[in-house]
Scaffold this motif. Structure first.
Motif, PDB file in Angstrom:
ATOM      1  N   ARG A   9     -50.735  53.233  69.823  1.00 28.68           N
ATOM      2  CA  ARG A   9     -49.712  52.806  70.004  1.00 28.68           C
ATOM      3  C   ARG A   9     -49.442  51.742  69.514  1.00 28.68           C
ATOM      4  N   ARG A  10     -48.274  51.216  68.878  1.00 25.73           N
ATOM      5  CA  ARG A  10     -47.658  50.270  68.785  1.00 25.73           C
ATOM      6  C   ARG A  10     -46.111  49.795  68.801  1.00 25.73           C
ATOM      7  N   VAL A  11     -46.109  48.638  68.990  1.00 21.28           N
ATOM      8  CA  VAL A  11     -45.009  47.652  69.778  1.00 21.28           C
ATOM      9  C   VAL A  11     -45.251  46.499  68.841  1.00 21.28           C
ATOM     10  N   THR A  14     -46.324  55.952  67.729  1.00 23.97           N
ATOM     11  CA  THR A  14     -48.162  55.699  67.775  1.00 23.97           C
ATOM     12  C   THR A  14     -48.099  56.100  66.068  1.00 23.97           C
ATOM     13  N   GLY A  15     -48.657  55.711  65.527  1.00 27.23           N
ATOM     14  CA  GLY A  15     -48.935  55.984  64.148  1.00 27.23           C
ATOM     15  C   GLY A  15     -50.277  55.060  63.795  1.00 27.23           C
ATOM     16  N   LYS A  16     -50.040  54.705  62.978  1.00 26.44           N
ATOM     17  CA  LYS A  16     -51.381  54.371  61.891  1.00 26.44           C
ATOM     18  C   LYS A  16     -51.056  53.239  60.874  1.00 26.44           C
ATOM     19  N   THR A  17     -50.432  52.412  61.422  1.00 28.73           N
ATOM     20  CA  THR A  17     -49.072  51.270  60.807  1.00 28.73           C
ATOM     21  C   THR A  17     -49.158  50.721  61.530  1.00 28.73           C
ATOM     22  N   GLY A  18     -48.584  49.748  61.289  1.00 26.16           N
ATOM     23  CA  GLY A  18     -47.695  48.688  62.384  1.00 26.16           C
ATOM     24  C   GLY A  18     -46.086  48.534  62.273  1.00 26.16           C
ATOM     25  N   VAL A  19     -45.324  48.495  62.672  1.00 21.58           N
ATOM     26  CA  VAL A  19     -43.821  48.061  63.084  1.00 21.58           C
ATOM     27  C   VAL A  19     -43.141  47.165  62.858  1.00 21.58           C
ATOM     28  N   SER A  35     -43.822  39.514  68.690  1.00 18.83           N
ATOM     29  CA  SER A  35     -45.465  39.810  68.561  1.00 18.83           C
ATOM     30  C   SER A  35     -45.830  40.853  68.149  1.00 18.83           C
ATOM     31  N   LYS A  36     -46.823  41.487  68.279  1.00 18.85           N
ATOM     32  CA  LYS A  36     -47.220  42.713  67.916  1.00 18.85           C
ATOM     33  C   LYS A  36     -48.397  42.815  68.665  1.00 18.85           C
ATOM     34  N   THR A  37     -48.346  44.593  68.660  1.00 16.70           N
ATOM     35  CA  THR A  37     -49.681  44.827  70.045  1.00 16.70           C
ATOM     36  C   THR A  37     -50.511  45.631  68.501  1.00 16.70           C
ATOM     37  N   LYS A  87     -54.856  45.986  64.856  1.00 17.32           N
ATOM     38  CA  LYS A  87     -56.267  45.437  64.526  1.00 17.32           C
ATOM     39  C   LYS A  87     -56.554  44.227  65.031  1.00 17.32           C
ATOM     40  N   GLN A  88     -55.087  43.382  64.672  1.00 20.64           N
ATOM     41  CA  GLN A  88     -55.081  42.103  66.123  1.00 20.64           C
ATOM     42  C   GLN A  88     -53.535  41.800  66.010  1.00 20.64           C
ATOM     43  N   ASP A  89     -53.811  41.740  67.344  1.00 25.62           N
ATOM     44  CA  ASP A  89     -52.174  41.390  67.749  1.00 25.62           C
ATOM     45  C   ASP A  89     -52.362  40.130  67.922  1.00 25.62           C
ATOM     46  N   PHE A  90     -50.654  40.140  67.925  1.00 24.58           N
ATOM     47  CA  PHE A  90     -49.754  38.350  67.539  1.00 24.58           C
ATOM     48  C   PHE A  90     -48.776  38.820  68.987  1.00 24.58           C
ATOM     49  N   HIS A  91     -49.042  37.081  69.326  1.00 28.61           N
ATOM     50  CA  HIS A  91     -48.030  36.624  70.020  1.00 28.61           C
ATOM     51  C   HIS A  91     -47.603  35.385  69.733  1.00 28.61           C
TER      52      HIS A  91
END
Length: 162
Positions: A28-30, A110-115, A150-152, A155-159
């Motif tokens: 799950r990527r947001v 929900t996937g293999k790459t971010g949004v 932000s991204k979650t 590999k690495q979350d960012f805020h």
């Protein structure tokens, strides 16, 4: 330069390449992004009931729809982005007195790459739509500070710390 800090969209020969996400696990990527549009106090004063009515339609509602459409079409606009079937995309516009609006776009998959690019594109397209719909009132409108907040889920979350 470490392996983790190299550009990912270049192959071994230094040519543009799509990142191979085939071996990644779907998660799950947001991502959440923001654009700020400085309309000016005079245009902002015309905002009624949370929106600005024009001959083209309500500015904010039209910008929200355009932002969602832009997020959904990101891979058609940015050459090396993977096409994603978004699980959700929300665009919110908030008046920031005395002269601006903030646009936030949140995209999830929900996937293999971010949004991240989808969220950034959604915020940008919404900002461009506001400019387009208000330019008859002024060409001094400024689109600024489009950024990832932000991204979650990767590999690495960012805020971003405000």
């Amino acid at each position: 330069m470490s392996d983790s800090s190299k550009l990912t969209h270049l192959n071994a020969a230094g040519q543009p390449a799509m990142v191979d996400v085939g071996a990644k696990t779907a998660t799950r990527r947001v991502a959440r992004a923001r654009s700020r549009v400085v309309l000016g106090a005079e245009i902002l004063a015309l905002v009624q009931d949370g929106d600005l009515p024009t001959r083209k339609g309500p500015v904010f509602q039209t910008a929200i729809l355009a932002g969602i459409m832009g997020a959904k079409r990101t891979s058609e606009l940015i050459p090396l982005c993977h096409p994603l079937g978004l699980d959700d995309c929300q665009v919110r516009i908030e008046v920031q007195a005395p002269d601006a609006v903030l646009i936030e776009c949140t995209a999830s998959v929900t996937g293999k790459t971010g949004v991240e690019m989808e969220a950034l594109t959604g915020a940008s397209v919404a900002a461009l739509t506001i400019y387009d719909m208000c330019k008859a009132l002024s060409h001094n409108i400024v689109i600024q500070e489009t950024r990832l907040l932000s991204k979650t889920g990767g590999k690495q979350d960012f805020h971003h710390a405000d």
